[in-house]
Each structure stands twice: as structure tokens, then as C-alpha cells.
Design a protein around this motif. Structure first.
Motif, short mmCIF file in Angstrom:
data_model
loop_
_atom_site.label_atom_id
_atom_site.label_comp_id
_atom_site.label_asym_id
_atom_site.label_seq_id
_atom_site.Cartn_x
_atom_site.Cartn_y
_atom_site.Cartn_z
N LYS A 10 1.55 7.45 0.38
CA LYS A 10 0.69 6.37 0.66
C LYS A 10 0.87 5.94 2.04
O LYS A 10 2.10 5.59 2.71
CB LYS A 10 1.08 5.01 -0.26
N GLY A 154 -2.19 -6.47 -0.16
CA GLY A 154 -1.28 -5.53 0.11
C GLY A 154 -1.11 -4.54 -1.25
O GLY A 154 -0.28 -3.81 -1.69
N ASP A 157 -0.12 -0.58 -2.27
CA ASP A 157 1.33 0.04 -2.56
C ASP A 157 1.35 0.22 -4.16
O ASP A 157 2.19 1.10 -4.86
CB ASP A 157 2.50 -1.08 -2.40
MG MG Z 1 0.88 -3.12 2.92
#
Ligand code: MG
Ligand code: ASP
Length: 399
Positions: A10, A154, A157
Motif C-alpha cells: 500500500k 485515511g 490502509d
Molecule cells: Mg494514510
């Protein structure tokens, strides 16, 4: 059938911020591919693209429809996957970019904070078997009505870990810091990088303010026992491994100090210990989506009870609205942060709390609230004392 081991790589927004960086990521993927592994890459939107899209929406409306926000925000990752796939193609490698809906990345819950339901691993495996490098857009999915959703800020992830869990792969999160530290290196430049952490410690750290990795992704990795590795995107220095055991050596009782800033402390004075009223306060705050953190209740004097709680300072307005409606007597304490000391071995080693209390009193640092979990202790402290306490804790616990 291709029986190769595989890995999910990632790359966050800063690692793919411009075409040159996308090309560098492509080179790193190729290196891994050459070692014979199956590769799925999950990417975020380029640089600060997501922030830019939010600003754009706010120029149109101050309260945009959340379904439409997801439609807008999901475009950021779609740009990155196509460009990265093109970069790999240009270097002579078979690659294919896929959106959330193309891999049936099903989500449930609310727009802009959807949760992962399931992923169709067969679709991914089909391409991997045909020797493709598969590139998936992070952060996005679809709900049962077929609408595009996103997983919250975010969220890439979590996308990466969910895909790794589906395929039985490990997951490597590449970012612009070298791994997870004993304390945020921006706060304390001599912070030490940690080689090994347990899921539990990492989750505690991420939830208590460490910003390197999204807490939800750690929770998911823990649940499905996905081996996690967090490292610098160039992958030339050793990062942090996250597993069930963490650091097996009984080294320090404390592995990390995390700081969460922008905390609002709310003190409500009551004349009686009215359980129904207290319940009503928290139900009403909950209905307004106000996340409550540390709660405490004290008898202040013969006829005064104090109920205190913390939340994030962006909830100030809505909290005052709720408390005003209930005609309560309250005050706010602002410019405070939550400082947490965290360590797996706190579970078995006694005395950490008393050491911290002693440090605070010796150095005349007042705290407003304290709370504990099995592996952490958190103190709400005035912002002007943060630097001082960080320095002292680092010394005391050899961080
Ligand atoms: Mg991030
Ligand atoms: N692009 C999204 C964000 O900025 C998701 C992510 O980067 O993880 O929040």
C-alpha cells in the motif's frame, strides 16, 4: 493455478504525489514482482488530492450530500490507479487497475464512513493467475444499492488490509516515515524506531493519537492475523513489523508515548447525583454523533457533583447546544491534550501508573483527567506542559 505467495503493497498519497513518484513506486513494485511474488498494490489519491476535492465541494455547498461526496472523493484514487498501471505498462509489465466496485468491495453503514463487508477474492485471483500486477483503488467500495462509498479519511490502509485478509497475503504499508516510533519524531527528534509491535499495542497507539497508521486497519489485521509491516516508501531502511506477539523480549515497560491534541474537556456541575439526567446527557450527545472519551464523576462538595468528559474540540458547538437545551451549568477547558503511555508489559508489570503520577507531581505538572486500559494510561494535560512532560517521560522510560 498460480501458487505463488503474495503480498499487498500500500502506497499513501505522499508516495504517489507526482508522476515522478508514481514511476518510482512502479520501479519498487517491479523489484518485488521479479522476486516471484504475486503483487496487489493499493494506492491513495495523489498528494493532497482528497483535501482539494473536499474544498471544491465546500465551495458549492457547506453541507454537501454525503452520497455525492463519496462520488466525488472516490475519483482521487481512480486517477492514481490508472497512472500507476500505465507506468508499469510503459516499463513492460502486465498491470491492471481496478476500482472498488470492480472487485466487489462491498461496504455497509453510512456514506463517508462505510465499513467493509466483503471482497470478491476470485476476481483478484483471476488476474493474479494471469500474472498481472493488480492495482486497486483504496478508500472506496460500493454498498448494497450499488452506490459508491468511502471508508473515511485515511481509509486506504483498511482497504489494503481487507484485501490481504481476503487473499491470505501479508500487508506492507509504505509511507513517508520510517516506521512506528516510541514517540512522534516531529515532537521529539531522538525518538527511536520500533522494530516489532503487537497488534494490541499498535491499535492502542493509533487510537490514542499516533498518526502513522489508521486504527481500523490495525483492528482488521488483528482480527484476521494479517502480518503488517510499516516502512518508508523507498524501503531502504527497516520498518516496523506488527504481529500477534510484538517484541518478545521483556525490554521496557513502556513502548510508546502518544499524544492527541485538540481535546475539549467538559465539566458539568449537578446538585444531585441524578443518574437519569446523566444518562440523558450522554444519550443526547450520542444522538448528535459526539464521540465521548474519558468520563468521570466526582462528589465535589456536600451538594455538588461534577460530571466530566472529554471529546474532540471540533464538537464544542454541538456540545454547548445539547447542554444549553438541558439547562445545565457547565464549563469548557480548552487547549489541552491527551498524553498516553503505552506498553504491552504494563499488563504484568505493576507500578507504571505510580511512576507517572510521581513524575507529574515532582515536576508540578497538573492533570485534569486520567484513564487507564490494560496496556495504557492517559492523562489530560494543558498544552503548554506537553513538551516538558514528553521530555521527562522519554528520559524516565528510556524511550
Ligand atoms: Mg494514510
Ligand atoms: N485519500 C483518502 C484520504 O486522504 C484515503 C487515504 O489516503 O487513505 O483520506
Amino acid at each position: 493455478m498460480n501458487q505463488n505467495k503474495g503480498v499487498v503493497l500500500k502506497y499513501g498519497g505522499s508516495s504517489v504525489a507526482d508522476p515522478q513518484k508514481i514511476n518510482q513506486v512502479a520501479d519498487r513494485i517491479i523489484k518485488r514482482k521479479e522476486s516471484g511474488e504475486n503483487i496487489v498494490t493499493v494506492v491513495s489519491a495523489m498528494g493532497k488530492t482528497t483535501n482539494g476535492l473536499i474544498d471544491l465541494a465546500n465551495e458549492i455547498s457547506l453541507n454537501p450530500n454525503k452520497r455525492e461526496m463519496d462520488m466525488l472523493l472516490s475519483t482521487g484514487e481512480q486517477i492514481t490507479i490508472s497512472l500507476l498501471s500505465m507506468a508499469l505498462n510503459a516499463k513492460g509489465y502486465k498491470a491492471i487497475s481496478l476500482t472498488g466496485w470492480q472487485i466487489e468491495f462491498l461496504t455497509f453503514g453510512h456514506h463517508m464512513k462505510s465499513k467493509v463487508q466483503s471482497i470478491n477474492g476470485d476476481i483478484l485471483r483471476k488476474y493474479l493467475d494471469e500474472d498481472y500486477i493488480v492495482i486497486v483503488a483504496g478508500f472506496q467500495g460500493i454498498d448494497e444499492t450499488g452506490d459508491i462509498t468511502t471508508l473515511g479519511r485515511g481509509g486506504s490502509d483498511t482497504s489494503a488490509v481487507a484485501i490481504a485478509a481476503t487473499l491470505g497475503y501479508s500487508c506492507e504499508i509504505y509511507t513517508d516515515v520510517k516506521g512506528i516510533y516510541t514517540i512522534d519524531p516531529r515532537m521529539y527528534k531522538d525518538a527511536r524506531k520500533l522494530d516489532n509491535l503487537s497488534y494490541e499495542e499498535t491499535l492502542e497507539m493509533a487510537s490514542l493519537g499516533a498518526k502513522v497508521i489508521e486504527p481500523r486497519s490495525v483492528e482488521l489485521a488483528w482480527k484476521y492475523k494479517v502480518p503488517l509491516y510499516v516502512a518508508l516508501n523507498t524501503n531502504d531502511v527497516k520498518g516496523t513489523h506488527i504481529s500477534e506477539e510484538g517484541d518478545k523480549m521483556e525490554r521496557n515497560s513502556i513502548t510508546n508515548v502518544s499524544i492527541m491534541d485538540k481535546i475539549l474537556l467538559v465539566n458539568i456541575s449537578l446538585v444531585t447525583n441524578d443518574v437519569e439526567l446523566i444518562n440523558d446527557i450522554f444519550v443526547k450527545l450520542g444522538n448528535e454523533n459526539v464521540n465521548i472519551d474519558i468520563i468521570s464523576q466526582n462528589k465535589f462538595s456536600k451538594d455538588k457533583f461534577l460530571v466530566s468528559f472529554t471529546t474532540t474540540s471540533d464538537n464544542k458547538y454541538i456540545v454547548s447546544e445539547v447542554l444549553d437545551k438541558l439547562e445545565l451549568d457547565y464549563d469548557f477547558i480548552e487547549n489541552v491534550s491527551k498524553v498516553s503511555v503505552i506498553g504491552n508489559s504494563m499488563r504484568t508489570q505493576a507500578g507504571v501508573a505510580s511512576r507517572v503520577f510521581e513524575i507529574l507531581s515532582q515536576n508540578c505538572i497538573e492533570f485534569h483527567q486520567v484513564s487507564t486500559s490494560e496496556i495504557s494510561i492517559s492523562y489530560v494535560i494543558d498544552d503548554y506542559n506537553i513538551e516538558k512532560i514528553v521530555g521527562i517521560l522519554v528520559n524516565e522510560f528510556e524511550l
